[in-house]
Design a protein around this motif. Sequence first.
Motif, PDB file in Angstrom:
ATOM      1  N   ARG A  94      62.914  27.398  14.166  1.00  0.00           N
ATOM      2  CA  ARG A  94      62.774  28.760  13.674  1.00  0.00           C
ATOM      3  C   ARG A  94      62.783  29.803  14.788  1.00  0.00           C
ATOM      4  O   ARG A  94      63.364  30.870  14.650  1.00  0.00           O
ATOM      5  N   TRP A  95      62.108  29.521  15.901  1.00  0.00           N
ATOM      6  CA  TRP A  95      61.905  30.522  16.945  1.00  0.00           C
ATOM      7  C   TRP A  95      62.745  30.299  18.197  1.00  0.00           C
ATOM      8  O   TRP A  95      62.641  31.070  19.145  1.00  0.00           O
TER       9      TRP A  95
ATOM     10  N   ARG B  29      59.330  23.735  24.706  1.00  0.00           N
ATOM     11  CA  ARG B  29      58.869  23.378  23.365  1.00  0.00           C
ATOM     12  C   ARG B  29      59.879  23.986  22.389  1.00  0.00           C
ATOM     13  O   ARG B  29      59.824  25.175  22.092  1.00  0.00           O
ATOM     14  N   PRO B  30      60.803  23.169  21.867  1.00  0.00           N
ATOM     15  CA  PRO B  30      61.812  23.706  20.943  1.00  0.00           C
ATOM     16  C   PRO B  30      61.259  23.920  19.539  1.00  0.00           C
ATOM     17  O   PRO B  30      60.344  23.234  19.110  1.00  0.00           O
ATOM     18  N   SER B  31      61.838  24.918  18.869  1.00  0.00           N
ATOM     19  CA  SER B  31      61.480  25.219  17.492  1.00  0.00           C
ATOM     20  C   SER B  31      62.750  25.622  16.752  1.00  0.00           C
ATOM     21  O   SER B  31      63.529  26.436  17.253  1.00  0.00           O
TER      22      SER B  31
ATOM     23  N   SER C 109      63.649  28.145  21.671  1.00  0.00           N
ATOM     24  CA  SER C 109      62.908  27.304  22.609  1.00  0.00           C
ATOM     25  C   SER C 109      61.955  28.140  23.446  1.00  0.00           C
ATOM     26  O   SER C 109      62.360  29.134  24.046  1.00  0.00           O
TER      27      SER C 109
END
Length: 131
Positions: free
Chosen positions: A65-66, A61-63, A68
């Motif tokens: 801001r944070w 689940r890539p983000s 992956s």
Amino acid sequence: MALRPAHTLDSDSPDLFDDGLGTIVTDQTITFTGRAFYSGFSRAWQPPDNDFAGTLAVRERPSARWGSLIWVEYRNEIVFRTFLFPGRVDPEAVGASAAEKVAEVLEQKRIERLMFKEPDLAPSELWGDGQ
């Protein structure tokens, strides 16, 4: 013109239906970081024992801001989870390390199943999968 069988069975030949796969590792990653993690994981993966069979799913689940969130599932249970930030770590090395950790976790779960017997509960109530 006579037809010959492609393969004849004898006592020394392996079973035609034994594909030898044992464990399948699926890639459900999206980003370059996730694919590199999967690459390192799949190269380093060694099942905990010879009878081990099943499917491992590497998911991501890539983000922005944070980084992956990457996790490994076996029988719909998360057995490994980590955050990877692009450019900060080597995802292939983390994947190889994760393969060793997953093998340890799965071996521990197998031992727990063999040692823990509860007469009042069915296996499906203890582990959810009937094994």
